[in-house]
Write a protein that holds these residues in place. Structure first.
Motif, short mmCIF file in Angstrom:
data_model
loop_
_atom_site.label_atom_id
_atom_site.label_comp_id
_atom_site.label_asym_id
_atom_site.label_seq_id
_atom_site.Cartn_x
_atom_site.Cartn_y
_atom_site.Cartn_z
N GLU A 175 0.83 -1.21 0.00
CA GLU A 175 0.00 0.00 0.00
C GLU A 175 0.87 1.26 0.00
O GLU A 175 0.56 2.23 -0.69
CB GLU A 175 -0.94 0.01 1.21
CG GLU A 175 -2.03 -1.04 1.17
CD GLU A 175 -1.53 -2.46 1.48
OE1 GLU A 175 -0.45 -2.60 2.11
OE2 GLU A 175 -2.21 -3.40 1.08
N LEU A 208 2.22 1.82 -3.48
CA LEU A 208 1.18 2.36 -4.36
C LEU A 208 0.93 3.83 -4.06
O LEU A 208 0.77 4.64 -4.99
CB LEU A 208 -0.11 1.56 -4.22
CG LEU A 208 -0.05 0.12 -4.74
CD1 LEU A 208 -1.31 -0.63 -4.34
CD2 LEU A 208 0.15 0.10 -6.24
N TRP A 237 4.67 2.75 -15.20
CA TRP A 237 5.40 2.43 -13.97
C TRP A 237 6.78 1.96 -14.39
O TRP A 237 6.94 0.89 -14.96
CB TRP A 237 4.67 1.34 -13.21
CG TRP A 237 5.19 1.16 -11.81
CD1 TRP A 237 6.48 0.94 -11.45
CD2 TRP A 237 4.44 1.21 -10.61
NE1 TRP A 237 6.57 0.83 -10.09
CE2 TRP A 237 5.33 0.98 -9.55
CE3 TRP A 237 3.10 1.39 -10.33
CZ2 TRP A 237 4.93 0.94 -8.22
CZ3 TRP A 237 2.70 1.35 -9.01
CH2 TRP A 237 3.60 1.13 -7.97
N CYS A 260 4.88 -8.93 -3.27
CA CYS A 260 4.13 -8.72 -4.51
C CYS A 260 5.05 -8.86 -5.71
O CYS A 260 6.26 -8.92 -5.58
CB CYS A 260 3.43 -7.37 -4.51
SG CYS A 260 4.52 -5.94 -4.71
N GLN A 311 5.15 -7.51 -10.11
CA GLN A 311 4.56 -6.75 -11.21
C GLN A 311 5.13 -7.32 -12.50
O GLN A 311 6.34 -7.52 -12.61
CB GLN A 311 4.92 -5.27 -11.09
CG GLN A 311 4.21 -4.57 -9.94
CD GLN A 311 4.68 -3.15 -9.78
OE1 GLN A 311 5.66 -2.91 -9.09
NE2 GLN A 311 3.98 -2.21 -10.40
N ASP A 350 3.91 -3.57 -15.34
CA ASP A 350 2.45 -3.49 -15.28
C ASP A 350 2.11 -2.68 -14.04
O ASP A 350 2.69 -2.89 -12.98
CB ASP A 350 1.87 -4.90 -15.17
CG ASP A 350 0.36 -4.92 -15.21
OD1 ASP A 350 -0.26 -4.29 -14.32
OD2 ASP A 350 -0.20 -5.56 -16.10
N PRO A 351 1.19 -1.73 -14.12
CA PRO A 351 0.90 -0.87 -12.97
C PRO A 351 0.17 -1.54 -11.81
O PRO A 351 0.09 -0.98 -10.73
CB PRO A 351 0.04 0.25 -13.57
CG PRO A 351 -0.55 -0.33 -14.80
CD PRO A 351 0.42 -1.34 -15.31
N THR A 352 -0.33 -2.75 -12.02
CA THR A 352 -1.09 -3.42 -10.96
C THR A 352 -0.26 -4.50 -10.30
O THR A 352 0.03 -5.53 -10.91
CB THR A 352 -2.37 -4.06 -11.55
OG1 THR A 352 -3.09 -3.07 -12.27
CG2 THR A 352 -3.23 -4.63 -10.45
N VAL A 388 0.57 -7.74 -8.11
CA VAL A 388 -0.12 -8.99 -7.77
C VAL A 388 0.49 -9.48 -6.46
O VAL A 388 1.69 -9.66 -6.35
CB VAL A 388 0.10 -10.05 -8.88
CG1 VAL A 388 -0.52 -11.38 -8.48
CG2 VAL A 388 -0.44 -9.56 -10.20
N ARG A 389 -0.34 -9.67 -5.47
CA ARG A 389 0.16 -10.13 -4.17
C ARG A 389 0.55 -11.61 -4.27
O ARG A 389 -0.12 -12.38 -4.93
CB ARG A 389 -0.88 -9.93 -3.09
CG ARG A 389 -1.11 -8.45 -2.84
CD ARG A 389 -2.17 -8.22 -1.79
NE ARG A 389 -2.53 -6.83 -1.74
CZ ARG A 389 -1.90 -5.91 -1.02
NH1 ARG A 389 -0.89 -6.25 -0.28
NH2 ARG A 389 -2.29 -4.66 -1.04
#
Length: 136
Positions: free
Chosen positions: A16, A19, A32, A62, A64, A85-87, A89-90
């Protein structure tokens, strides 16, 4: 076969916080980009389905997906830019000792992705403790 990269995330203790930092320093549409000094010799393998795994305070939390790896500049001023990739993944919290720079991470050694449906939004500290106890 995909090859991954692993790198310490300095300055952020959680996904978090990472981000929040990115949102505060970059526009919503900005790519990113992770910058590092050395360009990987195996960059082609990393862009073929590889990911950047991030280590927060001794635990991989995480990843990416790696979209592109480029060398910017020339000579002593040359640097590497890894477009991600901007997202995030946990992944299953996995202990990892400190190291400098980045390292390759073979797919067999990469932590598994966490299923949001199976585990919900588990707090990072609880996930770490469960992993250390062997319950996860």
């Amino acid at each position: 076969m995909a090859l991954h990269m692993i790198k310490l995330c300095v300055g952020a203790a959680t996904v978090e916080e990472l981000l929040d930092w990115h949102a505060a320093h970059h526009g919503a549409g900005d790519p990113w980009i992770m910058r590092t000094r050395q360009t990987p010799k195996r960059a082609a393998e990393m862009t073929d389905g590889g990911s950047l795994y991030r280590v927060f305070k001794g635990v991989i939390l995480c990843r990416q997906a790696i979209i592109e790896v480029n060398t910017v500049g020339e000579g002593v001023a040359a640097r590497c830019e890894v477009t991600l990739d901007p997202t995030p993944v946990r992944v299953a919290p996995t202990p990892r000792r400190a190291f400098q720079g980045w390292r390759y991470l073979e797919p067999k050694d990469a932590p598994q992705d966490l299923s949001v449906e199976a585990f919900g939004d588990v707090p990072t500290e609880l996930a770490r403790q469960l992993r250390e106890a062997g319950a996860w």
